[in-house]
Design an enzyme around this catalytic site. Structure first.
Site, PDB file in Angstrom:
ATOM      1  N   GLU A 200       0.840  -1.200   0.000  1.00 12.01           N
ATOM      2  CA  GLU A 200       0.000   0.000   0.000  1.00 12.01           C
ATOM      3  C   GLU A 200       0.878   1.254   0.000  1.00 12.01           C
ATOM      4  O   GLU A 200       0.741   2.158   0.834  1.00 12.01           O
ATOM      5  CB  GLU A 200      -0.998  -0.029   1.170  1.00 12.01           C
ATOM      6  N   GLU A 322      -4.806  -8.965  -0.466  1.00 13.17           N
ATOM      7  CA  GLU A 322      -5.645  -8.693   0.706  1.00 13.17           C
ATOM      8  C   GLU A 322      -7.098  -8.638   0.238  1.00 13.17           C
ATOM      9  O   GLU A 322      -7.450  -7.801  -0.588  1.00 13.17           O
ATOM     10  CB  GLU A 322      -5.264  -7.372   1.384  1.00 13.17           C
TER      11      GLU A 322
HETATM   12  O1  AHR Z   1      -5.121  -6.193   6.690  1.00 15.56           O
HETATM   13  C1  AHR Z   1      -5.119  -5.024   7.433  1.00 15.56           C
HETATM   14  C2  AHR Z   1      -4.505  -3.844   6.694  1.00 15.56           C
HETATM   15  O2  AHR Z   1      -5.290  -3.497   5.603  1.00 15.56           O
HETATM   16  C3  AHR Z   1      -3.142  -4.049   6.108  1.00 15.56           C
HETATM   17  O3  AHR Z   1      -2.132  -3.839   7.026  1.00 15.56           O
HETATM   18  C4  AHR Z   1      -3.081  -3.018   5.036  1.00 15.56           C
HETATM   19  O4  AHR Z   1      -2.249  -3.408   3.967  1.00 15.56           O
HETATM   20  C5  AHR Z   1      -4.521  -2.829   4.637  1.00 15.56           C
HETATM   21  O5  AHR Z   1      -4.890  -1.505   4.625  1.00 15.56           O
END
Ligand code: AHR
Length: 518
Positions: A200, A322
């Site tokens: 991110e 994710e």
């Molecule tokens: O999974 C939780 C968080 O969500 C992670 O650390 C981040 O990459 C995303 O914003």
């Protein structure tokens, strides 16, 4: 039949349609399964998981320490390892997430007493003693039989740090890094294949512009070296949800041979900060979460269209590292720990998302549920020595049958699930054939009230018999607790018949079914 045409409509139109002109009574779907030699294999790596230093994922989750009364192997909980073996986890991502961009791996190797205490600024400002580091994580992966997926620090790290980490893990020689690894107890290199470069980077990983990150990526990826015996797969930090510009710039500005994959993150949540209880919700909340989850198709298709423009041969993988639901934390828990319960609604999200990932398996080669233990849409929750398996766990367990199987493309028109004048496709489906010739068909019915009838033409399948399992429960809000850990579980399912090559399945409201044909 008047119904939603799931295959042919433009993505936006797919998710929400006005009800006028549609027949609300129609609850029968006919599915045609194609057998296509050119169809992709559903990579088992789509079934990856994620273990961040966040809340009780690692400490007091996977890792309880050698001195714990909870049975463990060098501090790693045995019951979690055993349960996760049931999911055949292909890869595990670590140490973050946002945490990855403030993690300095050298703090986490060597004698534990000498490891520095750090503060986890992203997640609850808790102090960590670094007792779980590279060796401990790679031992966990060995216990699970999973490939490690290490996320390198670009936000606050250096190129040298990443270069050293790869060398420490992968080089079989006499350099100071290799010697240090051996002195710390690991003679053989681990040969870690999957390396994330940043996380991110548009946000918690450095607030960068895509142009700036593309250049930085080229530099960091260069120094994440290949050593003899291992060609590593470098995965670029990717876009958040519909930030298509990020994917566009990365695909345009980074030579494709430098990037095995580019990631994308998409969470099923309503707004930011995430709100709404994981278990106390009404049908309106449920419908809006289903709508948000189904938007995954549109998000993926738009990123894939950009990738196709720059990379029509599909050399670069889309890595959805994710995904999952994100609600308000459970009452009384640390707001920075992202600890949430997991209900039948999450079972729907798991089934829908996995089906959507399969459908794009020619481009999506890897994905990671966020997260495995005690965080977000977890498959396992723990409380002291107790452990429970969530509805998401049970869906993923049934779906292991699709891992590394060849996709069987489907075409069908879904009946609709209507609420308050809006409609969504009620049925999601996916099918595959594994190397032993077994056919698996996963079906999800998100309708909160209505059963649906699914007729599947099996003429091309060479299948004589089916067995089936189901995840279903009385209420959408049903979930497993430490006192009642088996409210939601996998059960046998019999409500289907095969006659003259036509398989007819009656799928109950809000359920996930897996059929196996041989
Ligand atoms: O999974 C939780 C968080 O969500 C992670 O650390 C981040 O990459 C995303 O914003």
């Amino acid at each position: 039949m008047t119904a939603l045409k799931t295959k042919l409509l433009k993505p936006l139109a797919l998710f929400v349609m006005a009800t006028s002109g549609l027949n609300a009574q129609d609850n029968t779907t006919s599915i045609t399964i194609q057998v296509d030699d050119n169809a992709p294999v559903i990579s088992k790596h789509i079934y990856g998981h994620f273990a961040e230093h966040l809340g009780r994922s690692v400490y007091d989750g996977f890792y309880v320490g050698e001195d714990s009364d909870i049975p463990n192997t060098n501090g790693i909980r045995n019951d979690i390892v055993e349960a996760l073996k049931g999911l055949k986890i292909p890869n595990l991502r670590w140490p973050g997430g946002c945490f990855a961009d403030e993690y300095h791996w050298k703090d986490g190797v060597g004698p534990k007493a000498d490891r520095p205490v750090i503060v986890n600024t992203h997640w609850g400002m808790v102090e960590e003693d670094n007792s779980f580091g590279t060796h401990e994580f790679l031992e966990l992966c060995e216990l699970l039989g999973a490939e490690p997926y290490l996320a390198g620090n670009v936000g606050s790290g250096t190129v040298e740090e990443l270069n050293d980490w790869v060398e420490y893990c992968n080089y079989d020689g006499n350099t100071s890094m290799a010697q240090w690894r051996k002195a710390n107890g690991q003679e053989e290199p681990w040969r870690v294949k999957y390396w994330g470069i940043g996380n991110e980077s548009w946000g918690c990983g450095g607030n960068m512009t895509p142009e700036y990150f593309a250049n930085l990526y080229r530099q960091y990826a260069t120094y994440a070296r290949n050593y003899p015996g291992i060609d590593i797969k470098r995965i670029a930090s990717g876009a958040d949800a519909d930030n298509y510009r990020w994917t566009e710039v990365m695909m345009r500005d980074v030579p494709h041979h430098m990037m095995w994959g580019i990631s994308v993150h998409y969470y099923t949540r309503t707004g930011w900060p995430p709100s709404g209880s994981a278990t106390k919700f009404d049908e309106s909340d449920y419908f809006s979460i289903m709508k948000t989850c189904l938007k995954t198709s549109e998000i993926l298709d738009n990123h894939i269209a950009i990738m196709d423009k720059y990379d029509p041969k599909k050399r670069v993988a889309l890595v959805v590292d994710e995904w999952g639901s994100w609600y308000a934390v459970e009452e009384g828990t640390n707001p920075g720990f992202a600890y949430q319960q997991n209900s039948m609604r999450d079972a729907m999200i798991a089934g829908l998302t996995l089906n959507m990932l399969h459908e794009r398996a020619d481009r999506i080669k890897m994905a990671n549920l966020a997260q495995a233990v005690n965080v977000l849409q977890a498959v396992i929750l723990t409380k002291d020595e107790k452990m429970l398996l969530t509805p998401t766990y049970h869906v993923m367990k049934m779906y292991t049958a699709h891992q590394d199987a060849k996709l069987l493309p489907l075409s069908f028109e879904s009946p609709k699930y209507t609420f308050n004048g809006e409609s969504l496709p009620a049925i999601s489906a996916s099918a595959s054939k594994d190397k032993d010739g077994l056919v698996h068909i996963s079906l999800v019915n998100i309708d909160s009230k209505k059963e649906n009838i699914i007729e599947i033409d099996c003429t091309n399948l060479d299948v004589k018999d089916f067995t089936a399992n189901i995840v279903v429960s009385k209420k959408l809000q049903d979930h497993n607790t430490f006192d009642n850990p088996s409210t939601v579980k996998v059960e046998d399912f019999k409500d289907f018949k095969l006659k003259k090559n036509k398989l007819t399945v009656t799928i109950p409201p809000f359920s996930v079914v897996m059929l196996e044909g041989k």
